[in-house]
Design a protein around this motif. Structure first.
Motif, PDB file in Angstrom:
ATOM      1  N   ASP A  89       0.511  -0.376   0.400  1.00 19.33           N
ATOM      2  CA  ASP A  89      -0.257  -0.337  -0.098  1.00 19.33           C
ATOM      3  C   ASP A  89       0.580   1.218   0.260  1.00 19.33           C
ATOM      4  OD1 ASP A  89      -2.689  -0.519  -0.330  1.00 19.33           O
ATOM      5  OD2 ASP A  89      -2.693  -0.590   1.943  1.00 19.33           O
ATOM      6  N   GLU A  90       1.996   0.999   1.060  1.00 17.56           N
ATOM      7  CA  GLU A  90       2.723   2.933   0.954  1.00 17.56           C
ATOM      8  C   GLU A  90       3.090   2.476  -0.583  1.00 17.56           C
ATOM      9  OE1 GLU A  90       5.174   1.756   4.162  1.00 17.56           O
ATOM     10  OE2 GLU A  90       3.195   1.449   5.640  1.00 17.56           O
ATOM     11  N   ALA A  92       2.317   2.073  -3.564  1.00 23.32           N
ATOM     12  CA  ALA A  92       1.445   2.458  -4.413  1.00 23.32           C
ATOM     13  C   ALA A  92       1.658   3.912  -4.147  1.00 23.32           C
ATOM     14  CB  ALA A  92       0.469   1.696  -4.511  1.00 23.32           C
ATOM     15  N   ALA A  93       1.325   4.115  -2.960  1.00 28.34           N
ATOM     16  CA  ALA A  93       1.450   6.118  -2.389  1.00 28.34           C
ATOM     17  C   ALA A  93       2.397   6.345  -2.710  1.00 28.34           C
ATOM     18  CB  ALA A  93       0.540   5.447  -1.153  1.00 28.34           C
ATOM     19  N   ARG A  94       3.579   5.833  -2.511  1.00 29.54           N
ATOM     20  CA  ARG A  94       4.539   6.302  -2.969  1.00 29.54           C
ATOM     21  C   ARG A  94       4.414   7.480  -4.505  1.00 29.54           C
ATOM     22  NH1 ARG A  94       8.065   9.577  -0.398  1.00 29.54           N
ATOM     23  NH2 ARG A  94       8.056   9.091   1.204  1.00 29.54           N
ATOM     24  N   GLN A  96       2.157   6.833  -6.734  1.00 32.81           N
ATOM     25  CA  GLN A  96       1.190   7.910  -7.087  1.00 32.81           C
ATOM     26  C   GLN A  96       1.455   9.465  -6.619  1.00 32.81           C
ATOM     27  OE1 GLN A  96      -1.249   6.425  -9.286  1.00 32.81           O
ATOM     28  NE2 GLN A  96      -2.073   9.119  -8.778  1.00 32.81           N
ATOM     29  N   SER A  97       2.189   9.190  -5.848  1.00 26.31           N
ATOM     30  CA  SER A  97       2.580  11.162  -5.261  1.00 26.31           C
ATOM     31  C   SER A  97       3.994  11.399  -5.940  1.00 26.31           C
ATOM     32  CB  SER A  97       2.838  11.023  -4.245  1.00 26.31           C
ATOM     33  OG  SER A  97       4.151  10.187  -3.677  1.00 26.31           O
ATOM     34  N   ASP A  98       4.971  10.518  -6.369  1.00 28.98           N
ATOM     35  CA  ASP A  98       6.087  10.689  -7.166  1.00 28.98           C
ATOM     36  C   ASP A  98       5.225  11.133  -8.904  1.00 28.98           C
ATOM     37  OD1 ASP A  98       8.511  10.780  -6.737  1.00 28.98           O
ATOM     38  OD2 ASP A  98       8.991  10.073  -8.130  1.00 28.98           O
ATOM     39  N   GLN A 139       1.506  -0.301 -10.918  1.00 29.32           N
ATOM     40  CA  GLN A 139       0.748   0.256 -10.010  1.00 29.32           C
ATOM     41  C   GLN A 139      -0.172  -1.326 -10.044  1.00 29.32           C
ATOM     42  OE1 GLN A 139      -0.209   1.778  -7.442  1.00 29.32           O
ATOM     43  NE2 GLN A 139       0.634   3.689  -8.280  1.00 29.32           N
ATOM     44  N   LYS A 143      -0.594  -4.521  -7.578  1.00 30.61           N
ATOM     45  CA  LYS A 143      -2.197  -5.135  -7.277  1.00 30.61           C
ATOM     46  C   LYS A 143      -2.048  -6.479  -7.657  1.00 30.61           C
ATOM     47  CE  LYS A 143      -5.729  -1.421  -9.278  1.00 30.61           C
ATOM     48  NZ  LYS A 143      -5.702  -1.050  -9.723  1.00 30.61           N
TER      49      LYS A 143
END
Length: 222
Positions: A89-90, A92-94, A96-98, A139, A143
């Motif tokens: 999860d972390e 994937a979030a990284r 996305q934020s990048d 991504q 999943k």
């Protein structure tokens, strides 16, 4: 005066809940009272809770396997799956934020670092900044890895778990210590999805832990 002593299953549940809350590391001997006491890990006090929990859960599983306690190792799988899922999860979030840094017009992303790539097992001749397509594929791969974890929780395959845990923890360590390494995450994920052999798969847990700790120290002090 009589007292009620918690049954074995309740004790196991309490140990897992305590590990998830960060109150104490998961001990393989708690999953099997007749098992030898598990050596406690050191040097992780200042690590993020999610990383520390994943490493401790993997340690519990590997310690059980190393002492030929397969059933105890199987019982450690749900906690490990939970921890690895949190790390994915972390990651994937990284990613996305990048995206603004990678694909923004005003601030082009720096070239991938060969030194960080080496920590992730990526050869220098494969270094190339990922495009939007590679980013989307990364991504999707995350999943797929999460789906694999669900399968492994139901039907443990410890060889696959070792590979997945080794890869996920190492990538999470690097991204936590060097957020700019998100540029390399799609490459690392693609190599894992393709089944490219990894230099850490056959290492012992102490060797992996030493590598993760050294990598984090190196990246945070540079």
């Amino acid at each position: 005066m009589s007292s009620i002593v918690p049954g074995p299953q309740k004790k196991i549940g309490e140990e897992i809940d305590a590990a998830r809350s960060g109150a104490k590391p998961l001990d393989a001997s708690a999953l099997n009272p007749s098992a030898p006491r598990q050596e406690q890990l050191t040097g992780l006090d200042d690590w993020p809770d999610s990383l520390r929990a994943a490493i401790e859960a993997e340690h519990a599983r590997v310690a059980a396997l190393d002492s030929n306690r397969r059933r105890t190792a199987d019982k450690a799988v749900p906690e490990l799956v939970h921890c690895l899922d949190a790390l994915l999860d972390e990651i994937a979030a990284r990613l996305q934020s990048d995206k603004p840094r990678l694909f923004g017009k005003s601030t082009p992303a720096a070239d991938p670092s060969p030194e960080v790539a080496e920590l992730l097992g990526i050869p220098s001749d494969e270094l190339e900044a990922p495009g939007r397509g590679e980013h989307r594929t990364a991504q999707r791969t995350i999943k797929q890895l999460r789906a694999q974890l669900k399968d492994l929780e139901t039907t443990p395959d410890h060889s696959r778990l070792t590979r997945l845990a080794t890869f996920t923890i190492r990538l999470a360590v690097v991204l936590d210590a060097a957020p700019e390494a998100a540029t390399l995450a799609p490459l690392a994920l693609a190599r894992f999805a393709e089944g490219v052999p990894d230099f850490q798969w056959e290492k012992t847990f102490p060797e992996k832990l030493a590598f993760w700790q050294e990598a984090r120290t190196t990246l945070t002090t540079d």
